[in-house]
Design an enzyme around this catalytic site. Structure first.
Site, PDB file in Angstrom:
ATOM      1  N   ASP A 115      -6.414  -6.998   3.956  1.00 29.19           N
ATOM      2  CA  ASP A 115      -7.523  -6.429   3.182  1.00 29.19           C
ATOM      3  C   ASP A 115      -8.392  -7.545   2.622  1.00 29.19           C
ATOM      4  OD1 ASP A 115      -9.030  -4.493   1.696  1.00 29.19           O
ATOM      5  OD2 ASP A 115      -7.926  -5.146  -0.082  1.00 29.19           O
ATOM      6  N   LYS A 157       3.012 -15.634   3.556  1.00 32.33           N
ATOM      7  CA  LYS A 157       3.249 -16.551   2.435  1.00 32.33           C
ATOM      8  C   LYS A 157       4.767 -16.680   2.347  1.00 32.33           C
ATOM      9  CE  LYS A 157       2.045 -18.647  -1.488  1.00 32.33           C
ATOM     10  NZ  LYS A 157       1.203 -19.847  -1.610  1.00 32.33           N
ATOM     11  N   ASP A 207      -3.046 -18.500   1.455  1.00 31.83           N
ATOM     12  CA  ASP A 207      -3.981 -19.269   0.628  1.00 31.83           C
ATOM     13  C   ASP A 207      -4.716 -20.310   1.466  1.00 31.83           C
ATOM     14  OD1 ASP A 207      -1.493 -20.467   0.915  1.00 31.83           O
ATOM     15  OD2 ASP A 207      -1.342 -21.192  -1.150  1.00 31.83           O
ATOM     16  N   ASP A 217     -12.421  -9.033   3.943  1.00 32.59           N
ATOM     17  CA  ASP A 217     -13.638  -9.111   3.124  1.00 32.59           C
ATOM     18  C   ASP A 217     -14.235 -10.506   3.230  1.00 32.59           C
ATOM     19  OD1 ASP A 217     -13.631  -6.501   2.254  1.00 32.59           O
ATOM     20  OD2 ASP A 217     -13.743  -7.000   0.118  1.00 32.59           O
ATOM     21  N   TYR A 221       0.799  -1.222   0.000  1.00 35.41           N
ATOM     22  CA  TYR A 221       0.000   0.000   0.000  1.00 35.41           C
ATOM     23  C   TYR A 221       0.836   1.279   0.000  1.00 35.41           C
ATOM     24  CZ  TYR A 221      -4.526  -2.257   0.496  1.00 35.41           C
ATOM     25  OH  TYR A 221      -5.669  -2.968   0.253  1.00 35.41           O
TER      26      TYR A 221
HETATM   27  C1  IPM Z   1     -10.646  -1.280   2.829  1.00 28.27           C
HETATM   28  C2  IPM Z   1     -10.696  -0.818   1.410  1.00 28.27           C
HETATM   29  C3  IPM Z   1      -9.471   0.047   1.165  1.00 28.27           C
HETATM   30  C4  IPM Z   1      -8.242  -0.810   1.394  1.00 28.27           C
HETATM   31  C5  IPM Z   1      -9.404   0.741  -0.202  1.00 28.27           C
HETATM   32  C6  IPM Z   1     -10.670   1.487  -0.513  1.00 28.27           C
HETATM   33  C7  IPM Z   1      -8.211   1.654  -0.283  1.00 28.27           C
HETATM   34  O1  IPM Z   1     -10.758  -1.897   0.541  1.00 28.27           O
HETATM   35  O2  IPM Z   1     -10.724  -0.436   3.735  1.00 28.27           O
HETATM   36  O3  IPM Z   1     -10.571  -2.483   3.062  1.00 28.27           O
HETATM   37  O4  IPM Z   1      -7.808  -1.499   0.467  1.00 28.27           O
HETATM   38  O5  IPM Z   1      -7.718  -0.790   2.491  1.00 28.27           O
HETATM   39 MN    MN Z   2     -10.895  -3.814   1.541  1.00 29.46          MN
END
Ligand code: IPM
Ligand code: MN
Length: 357
Positions: free
Chosen positions: A255, A198, A231, A259, A147
């Site tokens: 990240d 990894k 993974d 999700d 990042y």
């Molecule tokens: C999150 C989002 C951000 C990230 C993006 C929007 C920069 O996906 O907060 O998880 O990748 O951290």
């Molecule tokens: Mn994200």
């Protein structure tokens, strides 16, 4: 009565709908112990367009100036809605606003709890859910890795284009994250820390992370540690999520995994997060994990509970633990009654939680 300065950044899309709801609930839960002096910052797609940003010339618009960043820094905490809009080229607001805040305010801990609440729909089978509670927290490093923006492209757009994205990992950055994760694990019942990386392929960064965990571990004799490749982690998150307590990992892996964690635990509508400068030199920022959801924005359809849970994390970060607990109890009760059931409006969910405080 303690007074706190609170920066509020509703941002884009549904961020503008869920943030006022979360703010109202935060104020009610804290009204006997704290007063928030709010400073609202209109940042995001509209501000960028109003200041001259266009799809062809995104750099003509203002995203987050250094002056505004300094004004935000003067606050005690930040409540953020969501950032991103299809009218803005991908990356402009993400890098220029969200990541500029995270980097500029040294939010080196990105804290993302995940739990499956009773009565919530999870895509996991009953067989897996029958094995006990799912309740873990991801400590994602927030200011390094892929990042950082280290990289570039040459001969851009030609057949001979070269593009690089370099992952930056410092001993300092890794160690402060690992320490935070150990300290957190030490406060939890199961006291278990899983490093995810990894290191069979990313041998440079991966072994730095591994050695750092091994170095810090003896200071936390009650915390047990294990390691998983990223993974394999994606598999275990859907086949055996109960095995996780605290996960520590780098920025991009964190990240992606959070999700997935949101998806298994009843949807991204309940996933909260904190961008934390644990040194407390800068204000920490609390935001739902979800994005701006332009497809449902402006229709009173967004689930505000991730934003409300983020407000609970904000209260707890400021030491307002009773208020945090009040918000969590109200959310628990709301979820127990309604689950993830669709068909309720942002306002209805907000009012239901507000009335339980
Ligand atoms: C999150 C989002 C951000 C990230 C993006 C929007 C920069 O996906 O907060 O998880 O990748 O951290
Ligand atoms: Mn994200």
């Amino acid at each position: 009565m303690q007074t706190y300065k609170l920066a509020v950044i509703p941002g884009d899309g549904i961020g503008r709908e869920v943030t006022p709801v979360a703010l109202k609930i935060l104020k009610k839960a804290t009204n006997s112990v704290a007063e928030f002096v709010e400073e609202h910052f209109e940042l995001g797609a509209e501000h960028w367009a109003a200041t001259g940003g266009t799809f062809e010339h995104p750099e003509s618009g203002e995203v987050l100036t250094d002056e505004t960043l300094e004004a935000i820094r003067k606050n005690d905490a930040i409540l953020l809605g969501a950032v991103g809009d299809p009218s803005v080229p991908s990356g402009v607001l993400e890098r220029g606003l969200l990541l500029k805040l995270r980097f500029g305010l040294d939010h080196y801990i990105n804290l993302r709890p995940s739990k499956i609440y009773p009565n919530v729909d999870s895509p996991l089978s009953d067989k897996i859910l029958g094995r006990g509670p799912v309740d873990f927290i991801v400590v994602r490093e927030g200011t390094e890795g892929l990042y950082c923006g280290a990289g570039g492209s040459v001969r851009t757009g030609s057949e001979n284009e070269v593009a690089t994205e370099v992952s930056i990992n410092t001993a300092y950055g890794v160690e402060r994250t690992v320490r935070y994760a150990f300290e957190l694990a030490n406060t939890r019942e199961r006291k278990k820390l899983t490093l995810v990386h990894k290191h069979n392929v990313l041998v440079n960064a991966g072994h730095l992370w591994r050695r750092t965990v091994e170095k810090v571990a003896p200071e936390f004799p009650d915390v047990s540690t294990d390691y998983l490749h990223v993974d394999a982690t994606t598999i275990f998150l859907v086949t055996d999520p109960q095995r996780f307590d605290v996960i520590v990992t780098d920025n991009l892996f964190g990240d992606i995994l959070t999700d997935e964690a949101g998806a298994i635990s009843g949807g991204i509508g309940l996933a909260a997060s904190g961008n934390i400068d644990a040194s407390r030199r800068n204000p920490s920022m609390f935001e739902p994990v979800h994005g701006s959801a332009p497809d449902i924005a402006g229709q009173n359809l967004a689930d505000p509970r991730a934003a409300i849970l983020s407000a609970a994390m904000l209260a707890e970060h400021l030491g307002l633990n009773d208020a945090g607990a009040k918000i969590r109890e109200a959310i628990d009760a709301d979820i127990l009654e309604f689950g993830t059931a669709k068909g309720r409006s942002t306002t209805q969910i907000g009012d239901s939680i507000l009335s339980r405080i």
